[in-house]
Write a protein that holds these residues in place. Structure first.
Motif, PDB file in Angstrom:
ATOM      1  N   PRO A  63     -36.026  63.236 -17.030  1.00 44.88           N
ATOM      2  CA  PRO A  63     -37.394  63.192 -17.594  1.00 44.88           C
ATOM      3  C   PRO A  63     -38.309  64.256 -16.978  1.00 44.88           C
ATOM      4  CG  PRO A  63     -36.618  60.995 -17.101  1.00 44.88           C
ATOM      5  CD  PRO A  63     -35.613  61.928 -16.507  1.00 44.88           C
ATOM      6  N   THR A  64     -38.150  64.497 -15.665  1.00 47.23           N
ATOM      7  CA  THR A  64     -38.972  65.517 -15.014  1.00 47.23           C
ATOM      8  C   THR A  64     -38.648  66.899 -15.563  1.00 47.23           C
ATOM      9  OG1 THR A  64     -39.072  64.202 -12.992  1.00 47.23           O
ATOM     10  CG2 THR A  64     -39.594  66.543 -12.800  1.00 47.23           C
ATOM     11  N   ARG A  65     -37.355  67.167 -15.798  1.00 44.90           N
ATOM     12  CA  ARG A  65     -36.964  68.448 -16.378  1.00 44.90           C
ATOM     13  C   ARG A  65     -37.581  68.642 -17.757  1.00 44.90           C
ATOM     14  NH1 ARG A  65     -32.708  71.214 -14.104  1.00 44.90           N
ATOM     15  NH2 ARG A  65     -31.592  70.140 -12.421  1.00 44.90           N
ATOM     16  N   ARG A  66     -37.550  67.555 -18.571  1.00 44.11           N
ATOM     17  CA  ARG A  66     -38.106  67.673 -19.918  1.00 44.11           C
ATOM     18  C   ARG A  66     -39.605  67.939 -19.878  1.00 44.11           C
ATOM     19  NH1 ARG A  66     -34.514  63.332 -21.182  1.00 44.11           N
ATOM     20  NH2 ARG A  66     -36.241  61.844 -20.965  1.00 44.11           N
ATOM     21  N   ARG A  67     -40.287  67.205 -18.978  1.00 49.21           N
ATOM     22  CA  ARG A  67     -41.729  67.428 -18.873  1.00 49.21           C
ATOM     23  C   ARG A  67     -42.038  68.845 -18.362  1.00 49.21           C
ATOM     24  NH1 ARG A  67     -41.668  61.945 -17.111  1.00 49.21           N
ATOM     25  NH2 ARG A  67     -41.506  62.605 -14.927  1.00 49.21           N
ATOM     26  N   GLY A  68     -41.226  69.326 -17.409  1.00 51.72           N
ATOM     27  CA  GLY A  68     -41.425  70.679 -16.902  1.00 51.72           C
ATOM     28  C   GLY A  68     -41.211  71.734 -17.980  1.00 51.72           C
ATOM     29  N   ASN A  69     -40.170  71.537 -18.795  1.00 48.94           N
ATOM     30  CA  ASN A  69     -39.903  72.484 -19.874  1.00 48.94           C
ATOM     31  C   ASN A  69     -41.015  72.461 -20.922  1.00 48.94           C
ATOM     32  OD1 ASN A  69     -37.492  73.356 -18.739  1.00 48.94           O
ATOM     33  ND2 ASN A  69     -36.256  71.828 -19.825  1.00 48.94           N
ATOM     34  N   ALA A  70     -41.523  71.245 -21.208  1.00 46.06           N
ATOM     35  CA  ALA A  70     -42.619  71.132 -22.177  1.00 46.06           C
ATOM     36  C   ALA A  70     -43.873  71.826 -21.649  1.00 46.06           C
ATOM     37  CB  ALA A  70     -42.904  69.659 -22.481  1.00 46.06           C
ATOM     38  N   LEU A  71     -44.136  71.614 -20.348  1.00 50.40           N
ATOM     39  CA  LEU A  71     -45.302  72.265 -19.745  1.00 50.40           C
ATOM     40  C   LEU A  71     -45.144  73.778 -19.756  1.00 50.40           C
ATOM     41  CD1 LEU A  71     -47.974  71.842 -18.239  1.00 50.40           C
ATOM     42  CD2 LEU A  71     -46.670  71.761 -16.106  1.00 50.40           C
ATOM     43  N   LEU A  72     -43.924  74.256 -19.485  1.00 48.28           N
ATOM     44  CA  LEU A  72     -43.678  75.690 -19.490  1.00 48.28           C
ATOM     45  C   LEU A  72     -43.873  76.269 -20.894  1.00 48.28           C
ATOM     46  CD1 LEU A  72     -42.794  78.226 -17.977  1.00 48.28           C
ATOM     47  CD2 LEU A  72     -40.414  77.577 -18.398  1.00 48.28           C
ATOM     48  N   ALA A  73     -43.374  75.544 -21.917  1.00 50.30           N
ATOM     49  CA  ALA A  73     -43.538  76.007 -23.294  1.00 50.30           C
ATOM     50  C   ALA A  73     -45.014  76.053 -23.681  1.00 50.30           C
ATOM     51  CB  ALA A  73     -42.768  75.088 -24.237  1.00 50.30           C
ATOM     52  N   ALA A  74     -45.778  75.027 -23.253  1.00 50.24           N
ATOM     53  CA  ALA A  74     -47.209  75.020 -23.555  1.00 50.24           C
ATOM     54  C   ALA A  74     -47.906  76.179 -22.848  1.00 50.24           C
ATOM     55  CB  ALA A  74     -47.825  73.687 -23.125  1.00 50.24           C
ATOM     56  N   GLY A  75     -47.468  76.440 -21.610  1.00 46.37           N
ATOM     57  CA  GLY A  75     -48.052  77.551 -20.872  1.00 46.37           C
ATOM     58  C   GLY A  75     -47.791  78.882 -21.556  1.00 46.37           C
ATOM     59  N   VAL A  76     -46.583  79.042 -22.078  1.00 42.04           N
ATOM     60  CA  VAL A  76     -46.251  80.270 -22.801  1.00 42.04           C
ATOM     61  C   VAL A  76     -47.149  80.415 -24.024  1.00 42.04           C
ATOM     62  CG1 VAL A  76     -44.486  81.444 -24.147  1.00 42.04           C
ATOM     63  CG2 VAL A  76     -43.877  80.374 -21.987  1.00 42.04           C
ATOM     64  N   GLY A  77     -47.372  79.302 -24.737  1.00 46.98           N
ATOM     65  CA  GLY A  77     -48.186  79.339 -25.947  1.00 46.98           C
ATOM     66  C   GLY A  77     -49.624  79.733 -25.693  1.00 46.98           C
ATOM     67  N   VAL A  78     -50.102  79.490 -24.483  1.00 46.40           N
ATOM     68  CA  VAL A  78     -51.472  79.870 -24.138  1.00 46.40           C
ATOM     69  C   VAL A  78     -51.492  81.216 -23.407  1.00 46.40           C
ATOM     70  CG1 VAL A  78     -53.508  79.244 -22.790  1.00 46.40           C
ATOM     71  CG2 VAL A  78     -52.239  77.477 -24.026  1.00 46.40           C
ATOM     72  N   TRP A  79     -50.584  81.371 -22.462  1.00 44.91           N
ATOM     73  CA  TRP A  79     -50.573  82.548 -21.589  1.00 44.91           C
ATOM     74  C   TRP A  79     -50.393  83.855 -22.361  1.00 44.91           C
ATOM     75  CZ3 TRP A  79     -51.390  82.924 -16.356  1.00 44.91           C
ATOM     76  CH2 TRP A  79     -50.988  84.100 -15.725  1.00 44.91           C
ATOM     77  N   VAL A  80     -49.436  83.855 -23.285  1.00 40.93           N
ATOM     78  CA  VAL A  80     -49.132  85.099 -23.996  1.00 40.93           C
ATOM     79  C   VAL A  80     -50.296  85.548 -24.876  1.00 40.93           C
ATOM     80  CG1 VAL A  80     -47.627  86.167 -25.719  1.00 40.93           C
ATOM     81  CG2 VAL A  80     -46.636  84.823 -23.861  1.00 40.93           C
ATOM     82  N   PRO A  81     -50.865  84.682 -25.738  1.00 41.84           N
ATOM     83  CA  PRO A  81     -52.000  85.143 -26.552  1.00 41.84           C
ATOM     84  C   PRO A  81     -53.197  85.592 -25.720  1.00 41.84           C
ATOM     85  CG  PRO A  81     -51.109  83.104 -27.447  1.00 41.84           C
ATOM     86  CD  PRO A  81     -50.451  83.314 -26.122  1.00 41.84           C
ATOM     87  N   VAL A  82     -53.479  84.857 -24.636  1.00 42.70           N
ATOM     88  CA  VAL A  82     -54.599  85.264 -23.783  1.00 42.70           C
ATOM     89  C   VAL A  82     -54.330  86.628 -23.158  1.00 42.70           C
ATOM     90  CG1 VAL A  82     -55.826  84.738 -21.637  1.00 42.70           C
ATOM     91  CG2 VAL A  82     -55.400  82.927 -23.305  1.00 42.70           C
ATOM     92  N   SER A  83     -53.105  86.857 -22.715  1.00 45.80           N
ATOM     93  CA  SER A  83     -52.745  88.155 -22.135  1.00 45.80           C
ATOM     94  C   SER A  83     -52.907  89.273 -23.157  1.00 45.80           C
ATOM     95  CB  SER A  83     -51.302  88.123 -21.615  1.00 45.80           C
ATOM     96  OG  SER A  83     -51.134  87.160 -20.606  1.00 45.80           O
ATOM     97  N   LEU A  84     -52.482  89.011 -24.397  1.00 42.14           N
ATOM     98  CA  LEU A  84     -52.613  90.028 -25.439  1.00 42.14           C
ATOM     99  C   LEU A  84     -54.075  90.328 -25.748  1.00 42.14           C
ATOM    100  CD1 LEU A  84     -49.768  88.839 -27.845  1.00 42.14           C
ATOM    101  CD2 LEU A  84     -49.797  90.968 -26.528  1.00 42.14           C
ATOM    102  N   LEU A  85     -54.901  89.300 -25.803  1.00 42.45           N
ATOM    103  CA  LEU A  85     -56.325  89.509 -26.078  1.00 42.45           C
ATOM    104  C   LEU A  85     -56.994  90.289 -24.952  1.00 42.45           C
ATOM    105  CD1 LEU A  85     -57.281  86.030 -27.588  1.00 42.45           C
ATOM    106  CD2 LEU A  85     -57.224  88.230 -28.782  1.00 42.45           C
ATOM    107  N   LEU A  86     -56.670  89.923 -23.719  1.00 38.22           N
ATOM    108  CA  LEU A  86     -57.226  90.665 -22.593  1.00 38.22           C
ATOM    109  C   LEU A  86     -56.747  92.115 -22.594  1.00 38.22           C
ATOM    110  CD1 LEU A  86     -56.967  88.040 -19.699  1.00 38.22           C
ATOM    111  CD2 LEU A  86     -59.065  88.948 -20.721  1.00 38.22           C
ATOM    112  N   GLY A  87     -55.454  92.301 -22.918  1.00 38.62           N
ATOM    113  CA  GLY A  87     -54.921  93.654 -22.986  1.00 38.62           C
ATOM    114  C   GLY A  87     -55.636  94.495 -24.020  1.00 38.62           C
TER     115      GLY A  87
END
Length: 536
Positions: A63-87
């Motif tokens: 369960p911890t692995r699944r939650r970690g993977n979900a959190l990582l996927a959510a982070g990617v969904g936010v991190w990448v667009p924000v990085s592109l906008l800042l760039g």
């Protein structure tokens, strides 16, 4: 896929979006982001393996692995667009600073596609090399201890990969480029016509056949202002400027080509002119019109300019494949011209100056042991956009007076040599010496500031206060800054004059004024020259 590697890749991806010296097209930003992301991924994998080797092996529940993977996927969904906008925001900021008004924000979504393709491709190559290393290690472990087999396998695969890249890819690619460049060298720029003036190499009375001059050599001797144009500017009778040149095929060896150039100088009466300039060309044999024409206007044509071609390759390819040729050419031509000048009576010698831009500055400075040798054997020197690995430039920058910045160093209070981003930087309180050396180097010129050391070490120019046209958000990041400046090199000259690797005619003529202090030239003449250039 390694989660730790992915986290590092995301961090490196965001870092790659930070500003550098020049604005980058979206596709080059994508390449830089892909390379940086792959570097980050490999670094993360390396950190994870080191942690395991040290005994750090956390045991996560499912369960911890699944939650970690979900959190990582959510982070990617936010991190990448924000990085592109800042760039996109930072790139627009850099465009404003250097005066480029091309808004590419609408294309920035494509950066991600290019970055993913590059990163995945590099990752797959790394996986392939690792698999090959493991197979070699497995085979070798039957004869030697496993640790020795793994080390040997990795070393063999690395060596073979380097041989393939350098031999089959780099050298093969450069061979193709050289063939294409040699073919292009036989063509002409539009409007280039063989000169008839005896003051030019390639003319009917010249000892150098017109066809042997090469594309850039023919453009050089056929171009420039006429005596009538110079007279109209100065208001006084003018001379036809002397321009002599030797092509790569004009003689058998580099020494023979240089000897032919000296013979042309003798034939044209160049040693009786007021100023004689020895120019080290860029890779293809190109001579910068901004530097040569400015000198001819300063002296009303009472000048002679000598240059030769040492390569067919464009500068970037020559810098990669053959750094020895520009240095040999710079030294050979100057030494022969200097020797011919020294054979004349002291009162019948022209002012001898040297010039080079970019690869020409790299090669031209090889004629001298250092600043003392340069000032002893010349009446002055002008170097523009000097590459970071040029020995004389490196020594002078390292020896700068305490408290002066790397981007504008002051050496011995500016008595013999001065550095300038803008010609106004040359006005120091200390008096000039007899022989003056000027380095023009824009704070935004990646040719000047690119160095392999950027991979692992912050340079002084990024630790000091930024120049006004360098983004205050630019900072040194390990590996990232190196790749950012590598991408900046591609279009380093495609910016307005006074920025990047674009050294304009007005700032160049102002630099010549500081080097030579031509008699009768005033600030008003500089403004009239500016109007002349802008009127074209």
């Amino acid at each position: 896929m390694s989660s730790v590697g992915l986290v590092f890749a995301l961090v490196f991806f965001a870092w790659s979006m930070t500003p550098s010296l020049l604005p980058r097209p979206w596709y080059l930003q994508g390449v830089a982001a892909g390379i940086c992301s792959a570097t980050g991924y490999l670094a993360g994998v390396g950190v994870a393996r080191l942690a395991r080797a040290l005994g750090l092996r956390p045991r996560w529940s499912e369960p911890t692995r699944r939650r970690g993977n979900a959190l990582l996927a959510a982070g990617v969904g936010v991190w990448v667009p924000v990085s592109l906008l800042l760039g996109a925001h930072w790139q627009e900021q850099v465009r404003e600073l250097v005066g480029v008004r091309t808004d590419e924000r609408s294309y920035y979504g494509l950066v991600l596609a290019v970055a993913v393709a590059v990163a995945v491709g590099l990752r797959d190559v790394a996986l392939l090399l690792r698999a090959a290393s493991r197979r070699l290690a497995a085979a070798g472990s039957r004869f030697v201890p496993p640790a020795v087999a793994r080390l040997t396998g990795a070393a063999v695969v690395t060596l073979l990969a380097l041989l393939v890249v350098e031999g089959a890819l780099v050298n093969g690619f450069l061979a193709v480029v050289n063939r294409l460049a040699a073919t292009a060298d036989r063509t002409d720029h539009p409007g280039v016509v063989r000169p008839v003036a005896p003051e030019r190499s390639g003319s009917p009375v010249s000892r150098v056949p017109w066809k042997t001059l090469g594309k850039e050599g023919r453009a050089f001797v056929a171009g420039g202002p006429t005596a009538a144009e110079l007279s109209a500017f100065t208001g006084r009778p003018a001379l036809t400027p002397i321009r002599v040149y030797g092509g790569r095929s004009s003689a058998g060896s580099l020494s023979e080509v240089a000897g032919l150039v000296v013979a042309e100088l003798e034939r044209t009466g160049a040693f009786d002119r007021a100023v004689l300039a020895v120019v080290t060309t860029t890779g293809t044999g190109w001579v910068d019109p901004a530097a040569t024409e400015g000198l001819e206007y300063l002296y009303g044509g009472d000048t002679a300019i000598a240059a030769l071609q040492y390569s067919y390759l464009p500068s970037w390819a020559a810098f990669v494949a053959d750094r020895g040729s520009p240095q040999a050419a710079g030294a050979e031509l100057f030494d022969q011209v200097h020797a011919a000048r020294e054979r004349r009576p002291p009162d019948r010698r022209p002012e001898l100056v040297v010039y080079g831009e970019s690869l020409g500055a790299f090669g031209g400075q090889a004629a001298f042991d250092g600043l003392g040798d340069m000032t002893a054997r010349t009446s002055g020197a002008l170097w523009t956009g000097t590459p970071n690995s040029t020995r004389v430039w490196e020594d002078l920058t390292a020896e700068r007076d305490p408290g002066t910045p790397q981007r504008l160093p002051v050496v011995d209070s500016g008595a013999a040599v001065r550095f300038a981003d803008d010609p106004g930087d040359l006005d120091l309180s200390a008096p000039w010496g007899g022989s003056r050396v000027v380095y023009l180097q824009h704070a935004t010129d990646p040719v000047v500031w690119w160095s392999p050391q950027l991979l692992t070490r912050r340079p002084d120019w990024l630790a000091e206060a930024r120049a006004p046209d360098v983004s205050p958000q630019m900072t040194w990041l390990p590996a990232i800054t190196f790749w950012q400046l590598t991408m900046d090199l591609v279009f380093a000259a495609d910016v307005p004059p006074g920025q990047g690797h674009h050294y304009g005619p007005v700032e160049t003529v102002e630099a010549w004024v500081h080097v030579l202090d031509p008699p009768g030239w005033t600030a008003a003449d500089t403004e009239r020259y500016r109007e002349l250039v802008e009127g074209r």
